[in-house]
Design an enzyme around this catalytic site. Sequence first.
Site, PDB file in Angstrom:
ATOM      1  N   MET A 236       1.384   6.714   0.076  1.00  0.00           N
ATOM      2  CA  MET A 236       0.812   5.937   0.677  1.00  0.00           C
ATOM      3  C   MET A 236      -0.696   5.976   0.557  1.00  0.00           C
ATOM      4  SD  MET A 236       0.000   4.983   4.948  1.00  0.00           S
ATOM      5  CE  MET A 236      -0.079   3.398   5.258  1.00  0.00           C
ATOM      6  N   CYS A 237      -1.122   4.531   0.344  1.00  0.00           N
ATOM      7  CA  CYS A 237      -3.147   4.290  -0.343  1.00  0.00           C
ATOM      8  C   CYS A 237      -3.671   4.224   0.751  1.00  0.00           C
ATOM      9  CB  CYS A 237      -2.696   3.054  -1.222  1.00  0.00           C
ATOM     10  SG  CYS A 237      -4.315   3.076  -2.246  1.00  0.00           S
ATOM     11  N   LEU A 238      -4.109   4.324   1.511  1.00  0.00           N
ATOM     12  CA  LEU A 238      -5.577   4.939   2.193  1.00  0.00           C
ATOM     13  C   LEU A 238      -6.474   5.516   1.670  1.00  0.00           C
ATOM     14  CD1 LEU A 238      -3.522   6.187   5.785  1.00  0.00           C
ATOM     15  CD2 LEU A 238      -4.046   3.991   5.197  1.00  0.00           C
TER      16      LEU A 238
ATOM     17  N   ASN B 198       0.900  -1.069   0.298  1.00  0.00           N
ATOM     18  CA  ASN B 198       0.068   0.006   0.067  1.00  0.00           C
ATOM     19  C   ASN B 198       0.505   1.091  -0.111  1.00  0.00           C
ATOM     20  OD1 ASN B 198      -1.526  -1.774   1.680  1.00  0.00           O
ATOM     21  ND2 ASN B 198      -3.003  -1.511   0.339  1.00  0.00           N
TER      22      ASN B 198
END
Length: 152
Positions: A88-90, A79
């Site tokens: 960051m992929c949130l 991620n």
Amino acid sequence: MGSIKRISKELTELTESPPEGITVELADESNVYEWKVIMEGPESSPYYNGKFLVKLSLPTEYPFKPPTVSFATKIYHPNVTNDEKGSMCLGMLRADEWKPSSKIAAVLQFARQLLSEPMPDDAVEGRIAEQYKNDRGRYEEVAREWTRKHAC
């Protein structure tokens, strides 16, 4: 002006009683929009014993627009982008999912939780996500190696 007040309040809360494994300070005393976060790898993860520098940037429209979170320390994770950006992929940080009531503490706790429980179906690094799903042992081995090499 309201955003600076809210940011200052959240910063104070986070410095006075930080979530477990997370330390927060301003990257530059004169700029409340740029934060320096030290995130410890959780015990149950291959990142354990590593300290990761995470940058948190708040938009001037905060809390109506989400902050951006990126790893300044290289990390092997499905991620987090595997480049110098360390984006960051949130899910909760996507513009369409962000809620102004969300707190930075929750964002940071969620980011740290991802170190223990990556979300391979929401990955930015497909190859690492595949490895995580199909060869967990090798994934953990490489993640531990990168943690030793790059995290303090």
